[in-house]
Design an enzyme around this catalytic site. Structure first.
Site, short mmCIF file in Angstrom:
data_model
loop_
_atom_site.label_atom_id
_atom_site.label_comp_id
_atom_site.label_asym_id
_atom_site.label_seq_id
_atom_site.Cartn_x
_atom_site.Cartn_y
_atom_site.Cartn_z
N ASP A 81 1.45 -1.68 66.89
CA ASP A 81 1.59 -1.24 65.65
C ASP A 81 2.16 0.37 66.13
OD1 ASP A 81 2.71 -0.36 63.47
OD2 ASP A 81 1.23 -1.10 62.07
N ASP A 92 8.40 2.78 61.70
CA ASP A 92 7.17 2.38 61.84
C ASP A 92 7.59 0.92 61.77
OD1 ASP A 92 4.74 1.18 61.45
OD2 ASP A 92 4.46 2.34 59.72
N HIS A 184 5.23 0.52 52.39
CA HIS A 184 5.24 1.59 52.05
C HIS A 184 6.38 2.41 52.31
CE1 HIS A 184 4.64 2.63 56.56
NE2 HIS A 184 3.84 2.04 56.60
N HIS A 192 3.35 7.57 54.50
CA HIS A 192 3.19 6.88 52.93
C HIS A 192 3.25 7.23 51.93
CE1 HIS A 192 0.48 2.91 55.49
NE2 HIS A 192 0.52 4.15 56.42
N GLU A 311 6.44 -5.69 61.50
CA GLU A 311 6.73 -4.72 60.67
C GLU A 311 7.84 -4.07 61.10
OE1 GLU A 311 4.16 -1.59 60.48
OE2 GLU A 311 5.22 -0.61 59.11
#
Ligand code: CO
Length: 326
Positions: A81, A92, A184, A192, A311
């Site tokens: 990640d 991200d 998020h 975030h 993600e």
């Protein structure tokens, strides 16, 4: 601004793809994160957070700590990640890989076990064919859930719709989403921001709007679907400044405030000629207890299930979305 989000996305996706190929059995986690972070920085971008490498039952928030010998082993299900930032505009993204190759010896020259805080086993696991197949299926559940969510995201989609898509996809494939981890929204210098994007239908009827920037990250597991804290930290956040009794702590806090007030950091980022591991631990502890620095606990599935994560960062459009980290 849009161009900077896109540039941050492109950098992260390129490094992610190369890292996924590089990760093989016998490699140390610290070498993988060092490579990833220096690749991101070599483009002129910054890190939007320390690269997380989470192995097997560990779901998130692990990164190499000082003096870390953690090895990648054959059959591991590994979450990589990472994120880049260009003038504070963030990407991200995460991929899960199943590690192949021959394991390295998990002992040092004196026959002592290596220090491997990133693993919950002894560093020479035996993974059966059935277990391996299951890990590929968990990975598939996470990747498919993300794909399905991306296909329904557009202006007006509710957070509940997204969570429902994640849960349905995974349960149809025989797995659970992790319900206490979420995607998020993103804003400049804010990884975030306001919105939390659920991995299960949480009843939230808030809608995503055209122009919203969000990271969507379904976690799939054959375990409890709930993560709990391990008693260890690898990633930290700057909270505030306050005079410290120890000069060493004041010095460290100044470094953290000057360099990491916008984005989270890892302990290894603070090591230098003046700060070896011992000094670092001594100086960091009072910063945590006085509330100047917040430590993120490493997270694992409560029932020690295997965990996969996929993600992407997206920008919501009127009739769909743009994936910046494709
Ligand atoms: Co994220």
């Amino acid at each position: 601004m849009l161009d900077k989000y896109r540039e941050a996305g492109k950098i992260a996706s390129k490094v992610r793809n190369e890292a996924a190929k590089k990760a093989t059995a016998g490699m140390k986690v610290v070498d993988l994160v060092d490579w990833i972070e220096s690749e991101i920085k070599s483009t002129g971008a910054g890190l939007s957070f320390p690269c997380n490498i989470s192995i097997n039952q560990i779901a998130a928030h692990y990164t190499a700590v000082p003096n870390d010998d953690t090895l990648l082993c054959n059959g591991d299900i590994v979450k990589i990640d990472l994120g880049a930032e260009v003038d504070g505009y963030i990407s991200d993204t995460a991929v899960t890989v199943i590690i192949e190759g021959d394991n390295a010896d998990p002992y040092d020259e004196d026959g002592k076990p290596l220090n491997m805080p990133g693993r919950l086993d002894d560093g020479n696991p035996v993974v059966t064919d059935d277990e391996l197949e299951e890990r590929y299926n968990i990975l598939d559940a996470s990747a498919t859930a993300l794909e399905n969510v991306i296909s329904i995201v557009k202006d007006g989609v509710t957070l509940n719709d997204i969570g429902k898509e994640v849960e349905t996809t995974m349960q149809d494939m025989g797995y659970n989403p992790i319900t206490n981890l979420a995607g998020h929204s993103l804003e400049q210098y804010n990884l975030h921001a306001g919105l939390s994007i659920p991995n299960y239908p949480d009843g939230n009827t808030t809608q995503l709007k055209e122009g919203d920037h969000v990271a969507i990250e379904p976690f799939a597991t054959n375990g409890a679907g709930i993560v709990s804290d391990l008693p260890q930290y690898a990633i930290y956040s700057y909270i505030k400044s306050k005079p410290q009794r120890q000069p060493l702590s004041n010095q460290l806090l100044k470094n953290i405030r000057n360099n990491y007030s916008q984005f989270n950091f890892a302990g290894r980022h603070l090591l230098n000629d003046k700060f070896d591991e011992r000094k670092l631990n001594r100086a960091l502890r009072p910063l945590i207890s006085s509330g100047c620095v917040y430590p993120f606990a490493v997270l694992k599935d409560k029932n020690d299930g295997m965990v996969a994560q996929t993600e992407h960062t997206i920008i919501v459009e009127k009739e769909g979305c743009e994936v910046t980290t494709l």
